[in-house]
Design an enzyme around this catalytic site. Structure first.
Site, short mmCIF file in Angstrom:
data_model
loop_
_atom_site.label_atom_id
_atom_site.label_comp_id
_atom_site.label_asym_id
_atom_site.label_seq_id
_atom_site.Cartn_x
_atom_site.Cartn_y
_atom_site.Cartn_z
N LYS A 226 1.14 4.26 -2.76
CA LYS A 226 0.93 5.69 -2.50
C LYS A 226 2.21 6.51 -2.72
O LYS A 226 2.14 7.69 -3.07
CB LYS A 226 0.36 5.90 -1.08
CG LYS A 226 -1.08 5.40 -0.94
CD LYS A 226 -2.05 6.18 -1.85
CE LYS A 226 -3.48 5.70 -1.73
NZ LYS A 226 -4.43 6.46 -2.59
N TYR B 284 0.85 -1.20 0.00
CA TYR B 284 0.00 0.00 0.00
C TYR B 284 0.89 1.25 0.00
O TYR B 284 0.66 2.19 -0.77
CB TYR B 284 -0.94 -0.01 1.22
CG TYR B 284 -1.82 1.22 1.27
CD1 TYR B 284 -2.81 1.43 0.32
CD2 TYR B 284 -1.63 2.19 2.26
CE1 TYR B 284 -3.61 2.57 0.35
CE2 TYR B 284 -2.43 3.34 2.31
CZ TYR B 284 -3.41 3.52 1.34
OH TYR B 284 -4.19 4.65 1.37
P1 NDP Z 1 -13.49 3.78 1.13
O1 NDP Z 1 -13.20 2.32 1.21
O2 NDP Z 1 -14.59 4.31 1.96
O3 NDP Z 1 -13.75 4.19 -0.37
C1 NDP Z 1 -12.97 3.69 -1.42
C2 NDP Z 1 -13.66 3.98 -2.73
O4 NDP Z 1 -12.83 3.49 -3.79
C3 NDP Z 1 -15.00 3.29 -2.84
O5 NDP Z 1 -15.94 4.18 -3.38
C4 NDP Z 1 -14.75 2.15 -3.80
O6 NDP Z 1 -15.92 1.93 -4.57
C5 NDP Z 1 -13.64 2.73 -4.67
N1 NDP Z 1 -12.87 1.68 -5.34
C6 NDP Z 1 -12.09 0.73 -4.78
N2 NDP Z 1 -11.60 -0.06 -5.73
C7 NDP Z 1 -12.09 0.40 -6.92
C8 NDP Z 1 -11.95 -0.01 -8.27
N3 NDP Z 1 -11.21 -1.07 -8.62
N4 NDP Z 1 -12.59 0.71 -9.22
C9 NDP Z 1 -13.35 1.76 -8.90
N5 NDP Z 1 -13.52 2.20 -7.65
C10 NDP Z 1 -12.90 1.51 -6.66
O7 NDP Z 1 -12.11 4.49 1.48
P2 NDP Z 1 -11.67 6.03 1.51
O8 NDP Z 1 -12.77 6.90 1.13
O9 NDP Z 1 -11.00 6.25 2.79
O10 NDP Z 1 -10.54 6.02 0.38
C11 NDP Z 1 -10.50 6.94 -0.69
C12 NDP Z 1 -9.06 7.21 -1.05
O11 NDP Z 1 -8.42 7.87 0.05
C13 NDP Z 1 -8.21 5.99 -1.35
O12 NDP Z 1 -7.38 6.27 -2.45
C14 NDP Z 1 -7.38 5.80 -0.09
O13 NDP Z 1 -6.16 5.16 -0.35
C15 NDP Z 1 -7.17 7.25 0.32
N6 NDP Z 1 -6.83 7.45 1.70
C16 NDP Z 1 -7.65 6.99 2.71
C17 NDP Z 1 -7.27 7.19 4.02
C18 NDP Z 1 -8.08 6.68 5.16
O14 NDP Z 1 -7.55 6.62 6.31
N7 NDP Z 1 -9.32 6.32 4.98
C19 NDP Z 1 -6.04 7.93 4.37
C20 NDP Z 1 -5.25 8.33 3.25
C21 NDP Z 1 -5.66 8.12 1.98
P3 NDP Z 1 -16.46 0.51 -5.08
O15 NDP Z 1 -16.09 -0.50 -4.05
O16 NDP Z 1 -17.94 0.73 -5.21
O17 NDP Z 1 -15.80 0.29 -6.40
C1 8X3 Z 2 -4.36 5.50 4.76
C2 8X3 Z 2 -3.62 5.95 5.96
O1 8X3 Z 2 -2.04 5.18 7.80
O2 8X3 Z 2 -3.73 3.59 7.03
O3 8X3 Z 2 -3.76 5.89 3.59
O4 8X3 Z 2 -1.81 4.10 5.68
S1 8X3 Z 2 -2.75 4.64 6.63
#
Ligand code: NDP
Ligand code: 8X3
Length: 280
Positions: free
Chosen positions: A183, A179
Site C-alpha cells: 500500500k 501488505y
Molecule cells: P474484500 O475482500 O471484501 O474485497 C476484495 C476484492 O478484491 C474482491 O472483490 C476480490 O474479488 C478482489 N480481488 C482480490 N484478489 C483479486 C485478483 N487477483 N484479481 C481480481 N480481483 C481480486 O475487501 P475490501 O473490499 O475491503 O478491499 C478492497 C480494497 O480496499 C483492497 O485494495 C484493500 O486493500 C483496500 N482496503 C481495505 C480496507 C479494509 O479495512 N477492508 C482498508 C483499507 C484499504 P475476487 O476474490 O472475486 O477476485
Molecule cells: C486495511 C486497513 O489497518 O488492516 O488496509 O491495514 S489495515
C-alpha cells in the site's frame, strides 16, 4: 397541536429533501466506470453507488458468478445502464493483456480496488507465496491495469484513476510488513502518476481507509471468521458503502477539482494501531 403537526410535516419534508441531496450534479450519468474487485466489499458497494448515479459499469473480479448476480440485481433496479462483467485475475499480467475489457478505450473512471492481505506473520515468517500474492495483486495488478486503460484516457484527454490505498500505505505496523509495503507502493505510484499527468485533464486520486468491515479480514485470516470478527470488536467500523460514497463523491467533482488523497477512519480510530474499543 396544529403548530406541532405543521412542525412535524416541515421537518419530514426537510428530511426527504436532504436524503435526496444530489452531490454529484448528475456528472456521473452515462460515464463508463471500470471497477476491479467488484465481487465484494468496497468494490461491490462502488458498483451500487455508481449505478445509482446512472453510470455504465464494467465489473471485474475472479468470482464471475458473484458479478453476474450483482449485474442481474442492478439491471433490475436501474434498467437504463449498461453493465458488463469480466472474469479477471489482476495478479496475472497475461490475463490482463488478453482479457476482453469492454469499452477499454472509453473508460471514464478506473477504480483500482482489487486487493488483499494474507496473514499477520512477522516479516521473518512471511511465505514467498503470500509475499508474491500481495505484491502481484495490490501493486502489479494495479499498475498493469492502469497501463491497459491509460492510453485510451490519454487519447480522449479525459479520465479519472481512483486507487484504493490504505492507512497501511501511510503507516507500517507489526504483522503487516508486506501488505503495508504494497500500500506504500500504491501511495508512491498514485503520487508519481499525479505528477506525470499534471499537464493533462486526467485526474488521479487515492482513497485510504482505515477499518472497513468487508471480507478483507476473513481473507487475511484465511477464512477464520472468528478472528476476522475480532478485528471489529468494540468499535463501529466503516462499511463498504461509506467508502463507495466517498469514491463517487471524488469522481463527481467538476473537472477542475481533484481530490488527490483522502484518509478515512471510523470515528473511534486515530491511526492504524490506535482504535478505541468499548468494553465488551
Ligand atoms: P474484500 O475482500 O471484501 O474485497 C476484495 C476484492 O478484491 C474482491 O472483490 C476480490 O474479488 C478482489 N480481488 C482480490 N484478489 C483479486 C485478483 N487477483 N484479481 C481480481 N480481483 C481480486 O475487501 P475490501 O473490499 O475491503 O478491499 C478492497 C480494497 O480496499 C483492497 O485494495 C484493500 O486493500 C483496500 N482496503 C481495505 C480496507 C479494509 O479495512 N477492508 C482498508 C483499507 C484499504 P475476487 O476474490 O472475486 O477476485
Ligand atoms: C486495511 C486497513 O489497518 O488492516 O488496509 O491495514 S489495515
Amino acid at each position: 397541536m396544529l403548530f406541532e403537526r405543521l412542525l412535524h410535516r416541515t421537518s419530514r419534508t426537510a428530511f426527504a429533501l436532504l436524503s435526496k441531496r444530489d452531490y454529484s450534479g448528475g456528472r456521473l450519468k452515462g460515464k463508463n466506470v471500470l471497477i476491479t474487485g467488484a465481487s465484494s466489499g468496497i468494490g461491490e458497494a462502488c458498483a451500487r453507488e455508481f449505478a445509482k448515479e446512472g453510470s455504465n459499469l464494467i465489473l471485474a473480479a475472479r468470482r464471475l458468478e458473484r458479478l453476474e448476480n450483482l449485474k442481474k440485481e442492478l439491471k433490475q433496479q436501474y434498467g437504463n445502464i449498461d453493465i458488463h462483467t469480466v472474469a479477471l485475475d489482476v495478479s496475472k499480467k497475461q490475463y490482463i493483456d488478453c482479457a476482453v475489457i469492454p469499452l477499454k478505450e472509453k473508460i471514464d473512471v478506473l477504480v483500482n480496488n482489487a486487493g488483499l492481505v494474507i496473514g499477520v506473520d512477522h516479516l521473518a515468517d512471511v511465505s514467498e507465496e503470500a509475499f508474491d500474492t500481495m505484491m502481484d495483486t495490490n501493486v502489479k495488478g494495479l499498475v498493469f491495469l492502469t497501463q491497459a486503460i491509460l492510453p485510451g484516457m490519454k487519447a480522449r484527454q479525459t479520465g479519472h484513476i481512483i486507487n484504493l490505498g490504505s492507512v497501511a500505505g501511510k503507516q507500517s505496523y507489526p504483522g503487516g510488513s508486506i501488505y503495508c509495503a504494497s500500500k506504500h507502493a500504491v501511495d508512491a505510484i498514485s503520487r508519481a502518476l499525479l505528477y506525470e499527468l499534471v499537464n493533462t485533464p486526467i485526474r488521479v486520486s487515492q482513497i485510504c481507509p482505515g477499518l472497513v468491515n468487508t471480507e478483507f479480514s476473513t481473507v487475511r485470516f484465511r477464512g477464520d471468521k472468528e478472528k476476522a470478527d475480532n478485528v471489529y470488536k468494540g468499535v463501529e467500523p466503516l462499511v463498504g458503502q461509506d467508502i463507495a460514497e466517498l469514491i463517487t463523491f471524488t469522481a463527481s467533482r467538476p473537472p477542475h477539482v481533484n481530490i488527490c488523497d483522502m484518509l478515512v477512519f471510523p470515528t473511534q480510530q486515530a491511526d492504524a494501531r490506535t482504535v478505541h474499543r468499548r468494553e465488551q
